[in-house]
Design an enzyme around this catalytic site. Structure first.
Site, PDB file in Angstrom:
ATOM      1  CG  ASP A 247      -1.994  -1.103   1.169  1.00  0.00           C
ATOM      2  OD1 ASP A 247      -1.945  -1.942   0.252  1.00  0.00           O
ATOM      3  OD2 ASP A 247      -2.859  -1.132   2.073  1.00  0.00           O
TER       4      ASP A 247
ATOM      5  CG  ASP B 201      -6.581   0.023   1.226  1.00  0.00           C
ATOM      6  OD1 ASP B 201      -6.831  -1.151   1.544  1.00  0.00           O
ATOM      7  OD2 ASP B 201      -7.054   1.013   1.836  1.00  0.00           O
TER       8      ASP B 201
ATOM      9  CE  LYS C 175      -4.118  -4.309   1.138  1.00  0.00           C
ATOM     10  NZ  LYS C 175      -4.825  -3.257   1.890  1.00  0.00           N
TER      11      LYS C 175
ATOM     12  CB  CYS D 289      -2.293  -2.832   5.099  1.00  0.00           C
ATOM     13  SG  CYS D 289      -4.014  -2.266   4.978  1.00  0.00           S
TER      14      CYS D 289
HETATM   15  C1  VGL Z   1      -4.759   0.720   5.696  1.00  0.00           C
HETATM   16  C2  VGL Z   1      -6.357   1.577   7.079  1.00  0.00           C
HETATM   17  C3  VGL Z   1      -7.315   1.457   6.106  1.00  0.00           C
HETATM   18  C4  VGL Z   1      -3.324   0.337   5.503  1.00  0.00           C
HETATM   19  C5  VGL Z   1      -5.698   0.579   4.693  1.00  0.00           C
HETATM   20  O1  VGL Z   1      -2.858   0.282   4.345  1.00  0.00           O
HETATM   21  O2  VGL Z   1      -2.643   0.072   6.525  1.00  0.00           O
HETATM   22  N1  VGL Z   1      -5.097   1.201   6.888  1.00  0.00           N
HETATM   23  N2  VGL Z   1      -6.974   0.961   4.906  1.00  0.00           N
HETATM   24 ZN    ZN Z   2      -8.422   0.991   3.321  1.00  0.00          ZN
END
Ligand code: VGL
Ligand code: ZN
Length: 210
Positions: free
Chosen positions: A15, A53, A113, A158
């Site tokens: 991410d 994400d 995802k 994540c």
């Molecule tokens: C994430 C919160 C919501 C992350 C993704 O990449 O850690 N955190 N969506």
């Molecule tokens: Zn997210």
């Protein structure tokens, strides 16, 4: 400890998207600092896999989709507790794009995802219902990849959930601490490291990798 990446090792880059970088919708403090380190690590690995994400605008994890709710509040959903987040990584927006400063031309797969409106997915392996798979485990197995070196954002969400699911699937799993940055909401970072240690996830720094 110094580890030399082998041909069946894989660098996992979680991410690294504009919404998690300074100025983004869910900016992780100093998130941009992981990028040069990840680029340098990338040159040591034959195999690189990224996650992204990727949410519809109506996603259940957005506080904006729950009237009266505020970001970082926790609500109960059928699949368990859910932190409500500021809008982030809405598909087809700039914030959802992987950083153009990543220099990983040999990255082989990007797993998206969180695209199902009603379920969040921190982990690169499965959604928060703990049933719906992304296909990542099957991909890694078919390619004969055995050890995962996990980097990216955010350490306590994540990255941690991906590392925990990797362990649960039986992969040797390392988190490269200085190639991650955390959100750290309500003690979540300390909890994540405890959970990862208990599960047998190993903790490294980038200079441990030859
Ligand atoms: C994430 C919160 C919501 C992350 C993704 O990449 O850690 N955190 N969506
Ligand atoms: Zn997210």
């Amino acid at each position: 400890m110094v580890i030399a990446p082998a041909p069946d090792d894989v660098l996992i880059v979680v991410d690294v998207q504009y919404d998690f970088l300074p100025g983004g919708g869910l900016a992780v403090a100093d998130g941009h600092e992981v990028i040069p380190l990840i680029n340098k690590l990338g040159r040591k690995f034959a195999n690189v896999v990224m996650t992204q994400d990727w949410h519809p605008a109506g996603h259940i994890s957005f506080a904006s989709n729950h009237p009266g709710a505020r970001p970082f509040e926790v609500i109960d959903l059928p699949y368990g507790p859910q932190v409500l987040w500021p809008d982030h990584c809405v598909w087809q927006t700039h914030g959802a794009e992987l950083s153009a400063d990543l220099d990983l031309p040999h990255a082989q797969l990007t797993i998206r995802k969180g695209y199902n409106e009603g379920v969040d997915s921190y982990s690169g392996f499965q959604e928060a219902d703990r049933r719906t798979k992304t296909g990542l485990e099957g991909y890694l197995r078919e390619r004969g990849l055995r050890r995962l070196f996990v980097t990216g954002l955010a350490t306590d969400f994540c990255v941690a959930w991906t590392a925990l699911d990797a362990r649960a699937a039986g992969f040797t799993t390392y988190v490269v601490e200085d190639a991650t940055r955390a959100i750290d909401a309500d003690g979540s970072l300390l909890r994540a490291w405890k959970d990862m240690a208990a599960a047998g996830v190993e903790r490294l720094i980038a200079s441990d990798i030859a």
